[in-house]
Design an enzyme around this catalytic site. Sequence first.
Site, PDB file in Angstrom:
ATOM      1  N   GLU A  97      -5.580  33.132   1.640  1.00  0.00           N
ATOM      2  CA  GLU A  97      -5.400  31.690   1.484  1.00  0.00           C
ATOM      3  C   GLU A  97      -5.844  30.962   2.746  1.00  0.00           C
ATOM      4  OE1 GLU A  97      -5.361  29.154  -0.058  1.00  0.00           O
ATOM      5  OE2 GLU A  97      -3.398  28.396  -0.650  1.00  0.00           O
ATOM      6  N   ASP A  98      -6.282  29.718   2.583  1.00  0.00           N
ATOM      7  CA  ASP A  98      -6.713  28.946   3.754  1.00  0.00           C
ATOM      8  C   ASP A  98      -5.540  28.470   4.608  1.00  0.00           C
ATOM      9  OD1 ASP A  98      -5.859  27.133   1.816  1.00  0.00           O
ATOM     10  OD2 ASP A  98      -7.661  25.901   1.846  1.00  0.00           O
ATOM     11  N   ASP A 101       1.364  25.566   3.929  1.00  0.00           N
ATOM     12  CA  ASP A 101       1.969  24.309   4.378  1.00  0.00           C
ATOM     13  C   ASP A 101       3.443  24.334   3.937  1.00  0.00           C
ATOM     14  OD1 ASP A 101       2.266  21.642   5.139  1.00  0.00           O
ATOM     15  OD2 ASP A 101       1.104  20.813   3.514  1.00  0.00           O
ATOM     16  N   LYS A 129       0.979  25.992   8.946  1.00  0.00           N
ATOM     17  CA  LYS A 129       1.698  24.808   9.475  1.00  0.00           C
ATOM     18  C   LYS A 129       3.190  25.098   9.331  1.00  0.00           C
ATOM     19  CE  LYS A 129      -1.703  21.397   7.965  1.00  0.00           C
ATOM     20  NZ  LYS A 129      -1.908  20.200   7.132  1.00  0.00           N
ATOM     21  N   ARG A 163     -16.312  20.859   3.774  1.00  0.00           N
ATOM     22  CA  ARG A 163     -16.050  22.299   3.650  1.00  0.00           C
ATOM     23  C   ARG A 163     -17.081  23.126   4.410  1.00  0.00           C
ATOM     24  NH1 ARG A 163     -12.203  23.169  -0.470  1.00  0.00           N
ATOM     25  NH2 ARG A 163     -12.296  21.740  -2.220  1.00  0.00           N
TER      26      ARG A 163
END
Length: 173
Positions: A97-98, A101, A129, A163
């Site tokens: 996953e990028d 959050d 994060k 992107r």
Amino acid sequence: MVMQTLIAEDVLQKRVAELGAQISQEYHDSDNLVLVCILTGAIFFFTDLSRSITLPHRFGYAEASSYHDGLRLSDGEVDVRIPPRLDLKGADVIVVEDIIDTGYTLEKVVEVLKAQCPKSVAICALLDKRERRVVDVPVDYIGFEIPDHFVFGYGVDMDDSYRHLRYIAHETH
Ligand code: IMP
Ligand code: MG
């Protein structure tokens, strides 16, 4: 817009190579390793990470959309779709996953993938994060912990743009 580099290309590439080496070591016994790319934001991280892993592995993907209230998740509702032929039975799955959050997206992705009866499921997120976390999701591999800025680049979008950048940036005023 004035943008500032948060993580430069060489720093990103070095960390991705480290993660690939670590995964290669920790999964050397696995004969059924599958990397699952969470589209679309994780694409460059996924392809670079895959090529840093020295073990044979298969590719899978999942699409996740969350119902946002502006940029903030309002209620944690996440819709996850996987391709019909994704065969994860008995597999050692690494979800790629990028950004993590609130944690809602990965929580739901893991639930959907576990229904396919894999042997194990681990999470590898490029950016974390941590201060924004709402649900406790165990993340096994993290590229970088970052502060609560909206970021883009290296696959991650701002309104579907940026992107293509080779680095991670954020906006400054
Ligand atoms: P979560 O469900 O709150 O953990 O959100 C994770 C998803 O929100 C990520 O997969 C991203 O698609 C998106 N996201 C979170 N922070 C950012 C950001 O700073 N820039 C772009 N997308 C973000
Ligand atoms: Mg995403």
